[in-house]
Design an enzyme around this catalytic site. Sequence first.
Site, short mmCIF file in Angstrom:
data_model
loop_
_atom_site.label_atom_id
_atom_site.label_comp_id
_atom_site.label_asym_id
_atom_site.label_seq_id
_atom_site.Cartn_x
_atom_site.Cartn_y
_atom_site.Cartn_z
N HIS A 55 -60.88 -32.15 56.67
CA HIS A 55 -61.53 -32.57 57.91
C HIS A 55 -62.90 -33.15 57.61
CE1 HIS A 55 -63.14 -28.52 57.37
NE2 HIS A 55 -64.06 -28.75 58.30
N HIS A 57 -66.14 -32.55 58.37
CA HIS A 57 -67.45 -31.89 58.29
C HIS A 57 -68.12 -32.15 56.93
CE1 HIS A 57 -66.77 -28.86 61.80
NE2 HIS A 57 -67.14 -30.04 62.21
N ASP A 59 -69.89 -30.49 54.86
CA ASP A 59 -69.79 -29.56 53.73
C ASP A 59 -68.42 -29.60 53.08
OD1 ASP A 59 -68.86 -28.31 56.14
OD2 ASP A 59 -68.93 -26.36 55.15
N HIS A 60 -67.56 -30.50 53.54
CA HIS A 60 -66.25 -30.72 52.93
C HIS A 60 -66.12 -32.14 52.38
CE1 HIS A 60 -64.33 -27.00 54.67
NE2 HIS A 60 -65.46 -27.10 55.35
N HIS A 114 -60.57 -26.40 65.03
CA HIS A 114 -61.92 -26.40 64.47
C HIS A 114 -62.52 -27.80 64.63
CE1 HIS A 114 -65.18 -25.37 61.76
NE2 HIS A 114 -64.86 -26.38 60.96
N ASP A 131 -60.90 -25.10 57.20
CA ASP A 131 -61.58 -24.14 58.07
C ASP A 131 -60.72 -23.74 59.27
OD1 ASP A 131 -63.72 -24.39 56.40
OD2 ASP A 131 -65.03 -25.41 57.82
N HIS A 169 -64.05 -21.00 52.82
CA HIS A 169 -65.29 -20.24 52.96
C HIS A 169 -65.04 -18.77 52.64
CE1 HIS A 169 -67.97 -23.25 54.76
NE2 HIS A 169 -66.90 -23.69 55.42
#
Length: 257
Positions: A55, A57, A59-60, A114, A131, A169
């Site tokens: 996805h 975001h 941090d990915h 999410h 996530d 995570h």
Amino acid sequence: MSSHKIVPIPAFTDNYIWAIIQNNCCAVVDPGEAEPVLAFCRSNNLELTHILITHHHWDHTNGIKELLDTYPGIPVYGPDYGNIAHLTIRLREDDEVVIPELGLNLKVLEVPGHTLDHIAYVGDSGVFCGDTLFSGGCGRLFEGTPVQMNKSLGKLMQLPADLSVYCTHEYTLANLAFAKAVEPANQELAVYQQWAIEQRENGNPTLPTTIGKEKAINPFLRTNEYSVKTNMEQRLGRQLSSSDEIFAVIRGWKDNF
């Protein structure tokens, strides 16, 4: 069954970038930063050959460009929605990702909740679910609805019980503390919580988990359990009529736990 290895590369404070390795080839899932991946490849004499994204975001995804600077031209897979930069292969429900170099054949599931663009990759050795599903928990609903997320988790629950679950995570201890509040009499949860505490005390990850384990301890997958339903009804002081409604109550509680 292929002979590839799957190894977590720690990133930021609690992310895992999953490395899928066969011989001297390596793919990574959700590289939010590049340097841990580059260091891992250097120290293990590996060639990065593929990048998989679940996805959008940051941090990915933030490590993609720097990884492509070092390994130009490698394929970058991701969801066929939104505006993730540098994707070369866009994926939808039931698409397949075949990577012969890694002995890898993955099927794509769309799992919005999410985020609206979220996908998961399912293969013989596990599901890379970003996530969407965590051990003992699930992702916050930043873009989707409780109904969407509950449906997405329902898709994952249909996978084999012994299938490994590669979340991105290390949220397990916090998730299990909440799960115990939801379902305090769950003995399997209590045993798993103690194991997870010991894992972290020894500096080890709690992941991967399995579909079967999560169905036994994760409140977001247990909305049809009598104990979870009655505990949520007692908390609210009213009856709850559907799995979606119970899920929404649990998610709302977790957001403020």
